[in-house]
Design a protein around this motif. Structure first.
Motif, mmCIF file in Angstrom:
data_model
loop_
_atom_site.group_PDB
_atom_site.id
_atom_site.type_symbol
_atom_site.label_atom_id
_atom_site.label_comp_id
_atom_site.label_asym_id
_atom_site.label_seq_id
_atom_site.Cartn_x
_atom_site.Cartn_y
_atom_site.Cartn_z
ATOM 1 N N UNK A 101 38.069 32.282 45.413
ATOM 2 C CA UNK A 101 38.588 31.026 44.605
ATOM 3 C C UNK A 101 39.857 31.363 43.791
ATOM 4 N N UNK A 102 40.459 30.420 43.247
ATOM 5 C CA UNK A 102 41.723 30.604 42.079
ATOM 6 C C UNK A 102 40.895 30.310 40.985
ATOM 7 N N UNK A 103 41.162 31.086 39.830
ATOM 8 C CA UNK A 103 40.625 30.475 38.618
ATOM 9 C C UNK A 103 41.682 29.701 37.892
ATOM 10 N N UNK A 104 41.408 29.020 36.691
ATOM 11 C CA UNK A 104 42.235 28.030 36.046
ATOM 12 C C UNK A 104 43.563 28.641 35.456
ATOM 13 N N UNK A 105 43.592 30.114 35.311
ATOM 14 C CA UNK A 105 44.684 30.865 35.027
ATOM 15 C C UNK A 105 45.295 31.630 36.272
ATOM 16 N N UNK A 150 37.168 25.967 37.591
ATOM 17 C CA UNK A 150 37.238 25.347 36.215
ATOM 18 C C UNK A 150 37.116 26.608 35.159
ATOM 19 N N UNK A 151 37.176 27.832 35.502
ATOM 20 C CA UNK A 151 36.931 28.792 34.494
ATOM 21 C C UNK A 151 38.225 29.724 34.507
ATOM 22 N N UNK A 152 38.293 30.582 33.334
ATOM 23 C CA UNK A 152 39.391 31.495 33.335
ATOM 24 C C UNK A 152 38.844 32.892 33.661
ATOM 25 N N UNK A 153 39.706 33.818 34.081
ATOM 26 C CA UNK A 153 39.355 35.213 34.220
ATOM 27 C C UNK A 153 38.519 35.907 33.143
ATOM 28 N N UNK A 154 38.844 35.611 32.151
ATOM 29 C CA UNK A 154 38.215 36.167 30.887
ATOM 30 C C UNK A 154 36.671 35.708 30.840
ATOM 31 N N UNK A 163 28.357 30.404 31.897
ATOM 32 C CA UNK A 163 28.803 30.062 33.214
ATOM 33 C C UNK A 163 27.558 29.851 34.180
ATOM 34 N N UNK A 164 26.586 30.654 33.830
ATOM 35 C CA UNK A 164 25.026 30.829 34.244
ATOM 36 C C UNK A 164 24.441 29.308 34.183
#
Length: 282
Positions: A101-105, A150-154, A163-164
């Motif tokens: 998938x593609x993160x938010x950033x 919904x999340x960023x890479x960091x 996230x868990x």
């Protein structure tokens, strides 16, 4: 011919005939008893079931749920009428296939996880969902893709605990209605493209170099302040410079060098220069 005896039948035959009839009746009764015992054994074998400690038994009678869930141990059902289904109540460890998938950033990543769940209601797990393991697997994959978007890479790299917890909540909400409880969800690995890995390596290297330069500059600043204080003290006491020179000579001589280089004071050179410009007696 004796009175009371049938013509053509001897007295011995009349005496043994009732005995033969009784023996025949006993054989018939024994045969019936053996047949009944065999039928009872067959019935008991067909009706007997054993539920293991980590299982629960769910009985369907003519297609309908019958009675309560059977506990571990010996139990019996009605042969040819009841069907006993055993449900495993142990914790199931299910790996979630890697999802891309593609993160938010706007970074493309591949993330895989593992889900730990168990059945808490055996009847609901059989009645309300066709295959609860497949349902939990599909829900976990869908939730994982949603979390990636919904999340960023960091966050994926350093804030996995949060996230868990979000993944566990997303999977557990529909699973409760299926008689399944999700105990824990863990993100195992985050795969990045090679270009992103090189960019992150260059960024980390530049950050380390920046910190090294800042540390060196701070050390130079502190050293210069101390040297300035030392120079101020020596300017007030000229003999201190000579003492420092002697200390340097002692330190160098301790190394057993064949050549000893001594610094020559600049003030002495200036004194000699002035002496040459203005000789005595002129």
């Amino acid at each position: 011919m004796a009175p009371g005896r049938a013509p053509g039948i001897s007295l011995q035959e009349q005496t043994y005939r009732p005995l033969d009839e009784e023996v025949g009746m006993l054989q018939e009764l024994l045969t019936a008893a053996v047949a009944a015992a065999a039928a009872g054994t067959v019935y008991l074998a067909a009706a007997a079931r054993v539920v293991k400690q980590y299982e629960r038994g769910v009985v369907f009678r003519l297609g309908r749920l019958a009675g309560e869930v059977r506990d571990p141990g010996f139990t019996a059902i009605v042969p040819f009428v009841d069907r006993l289904h055993k449900v495993n109540m142990q914790i199931v460890t299910m790996p979630v296939p890697a999802q891309e998938g593609i993160t938010r950033d706007n970074v493309t990543v591949r993330v895989d996880a593992v889900v730990y769940f168990r059945v808490v209601d055996a009847a609901s797990a059989l009645v309300k969902v066709e295959d609860y393991k497949f349902a939990v697997s599909q829900m976990a994959q869908t939730s994982l893709r949603s979390i990636i978007g919904k999340s960023e890479l960091d966050d994926l790299l350093s804030n996995r605990e949060k996230l868990n917890e979000g993944l566990e909540l997303m999977i557990d909400s529909p699973a409760v209605g299926w008689g399944v409880q999700v105990d824990r969800v863990e993100i195992k690995d985050v795969s990045l493209p090679d270009t992103m890995k090189r960019s992150m390596a260059r960024q980390a290297e530049a950050d380390r170099e920046r910190r090294a330069r800042v540390i060196n500059a701070d050390a130079e600043l502190q050293a210069s302040k101390k040297l300035a204080e030392a120079a101020k003290e020596m300017s007030e006491q000229p003999a201190a410079l000579q003492l420092r020179l002697l200390q340097t000579v002692v330190a160098v001589a301790a190394e057993k060098n064949s050549t000893l280089v001594l610094p020559f004071p600049v003030e002495l050179l200036r004194f000699l220069e002035r002496a040459q410009e203005h000789p005595t007696g002129t």
